[in-house]
Design an enzyme around this catalytic site. Structure first.
Site, PDB file in Angstrom:
ATOM      1  N   ASP A 188       0.981  -0.735  -0.039  1.00 60.09           N
ATOM      2  CA  ASP A 188      -0.517   0.085  -0.347  1.00 60.09           C
ATOM      3  C   ASP A 188       1.044   1.269   0.207  1.00 60.09           C
ATOM      4  O   ASP A 188       1.171   1.647   1.020  1.00 60.09           O
ATOM      5  CB  ASP A 188      -0.931  -0.360   1.397  1.00 60.09           C
ATOM      6  CG  ASP A 188      -2.009   0.740   1.666  1.00 60.09           C
ATOM      7  OD1 ASP A 188      -2.100   1.914   0.443  1.00 60.09           O
ATOM      8  OD2 ASP A 188      -2.315   1.125   1.844  1.00 60.09           O
ATOM      9  N   HIS A 193       0.169   8.033   3.916  1.00 57.49           N
ATOM     10  CA  HIS A 193       0.972   7.128   4.756  1.00 57.49           C
ATOM     11  C   HIS A 193       2.038   7.859   4.967  1.00 57.49           C
ATOM     12  O   HIS A 193       3.124   7.438   5.702  1.00 57.49           O
ATOM     13  CB  HIS A 193       0.855   5.747   4.411  1.00 57.49           C
ATOM     14  CG  HIS A 193      -0.850   5.591   4.328  1.00 57.49           C
ATOM     15  ND1 HIS A 193      -1.648   5.357   5.390  1.00 57.49           N
ATOM     16  CD2 HIS A 193      -1.651   5.070   3.515  1.00 57.49           C
ATOM     17  CE1 HIS A 193      -3.453   4.953   4.516  1.00 57.49           C
ATOM     18  NE2 HIS A 193      -2.888   5.309   3.925  1.00 57.49           N
TER      19      HIS A 193
END
Length: 289
Positions: A188, A193
């Protein structure tokens, strides 16, 4: 309109061959905080190849590649800005214990598009099977801000009511400052993030932890605290992402035992137990089943 509901629902399922090795399983486990203390026999079940078992939530990253949220954005009829997207919830049902090494086929399709007013909610269903039969069924709920309001069906409510009263057990799990950087190596690579500038564009002060990392950390806490590490007793794991976790925070995980289930709520300690996971339930099989 970037979101073509009719086209998304009518699109043929997308089938992909996936595979994984013990090293992939170990990396996932490390990404959700396993291995502390490093020599603890209970942790070696997650980190040492000779003792390895697979936490069911590994299914959310098995085979690498884009996770459910990003995979949904590549489906026909979906053309939206990643900065407007949030992972709203995740459900997983395992049909049998996951092997430490496998080659499987995963089939993805959009099964629903709901009109939430200010947002659209996509439901991406993923089914995986290997030569021995079905492995798991997963559903990712994906909110796309700014794409609601066309008069469509609102879909189901947010989920089960929250538990009241004292929990049967409470566990706290620290989130490392570099947890998101480690977890994103499972596949991911959403810049939300890791990239402060992208996070600000998405409406956050700084990068946030992957919802699926919190999802995995929480399931591990339940398995370790209530099931003596027996991953084979987990039949399903469902949670709604009620808020974000920031790297460096502490998760407070409250658990209520039920008849064949464990209800779970998770909050961020440093922000007054701001909700992180809600409406969360682990469904269990009988011991030895």
């Amino acid at each position: 309109m970037p979101l073509d509901t009719a086209r998304a629902l009518a699109a043929a399922p997308r089938t992909t061959e996936i595979s994984w090795t013990p090293e992939d399983v170990q990396l996932y486990h490390l990404g959700i905080g396993a291995g502390v203390p490093a020599t603890d026999p209970r942790e070696l079940r997650y980190t040492l190849e000779s003792r390895l078992h697979v936490l069911p939530s590994f299914a959310t990253v098995a085979g690498g590649g884009p996770p459910g949220v990003i995979a949904a954005l590549s489906m026909p009829g979906v053309d939206v800005d990643l900065a407007h997207v949030l992972h709203g919830g995740q459900s997983l049902r395992v049909h049998r214990p996951l092997p430490v090494r496998a080659t499987a086929t995963r089939t993805d399709r959009i099964t629903a598009v709901h009109d939430k007013g200010k947002a659209a909610l996509l439901v991406l269903r993923s089914d995986a099977a290997d030569a021995d039969g079905p492995l798991w069924t997963a559903e990712a709920q994906v909110y796309v801000r700014g794409e609601g309001g066309w008069g469509g069906d609102r879909g189901p409510s947010a989920g089960a009511p929250e538990e009241r009263g004292a929990p049967d057990l409470t566990a706290e799990r620290p989130v490392r400052e570099d947890q998101a950087l480690l977890y994103r190596l499972t596949g991911d690579l959403n810049p939300l993030h890791a990239d402060p500038e992208f996070a600000r564009r998405a409406g956050f002060d700084r990068p946030v932890l992957h919802g699926l990392c919190t999802y995995g950390m929480t399931l591990k806490a339940v398995v370790d605290s209530l099931l003596d590490g027996d991953v084979t007793r987990v039949r399903s794991w469902t949670a709604r992402f009620a808020g974000v976790t920031y790297p460096g925070e502490t998760l407070r995980i409250r658990m209520w035992r039920g008849d064949g289930t464990v209800r779970v709520a998770v909050g961020a300690v440093e922000r007054g137990e701001a909700p992180v996971l809600a409406g969360a339930t682990v469904e269990l099989s009988e011991k030895g089943a």
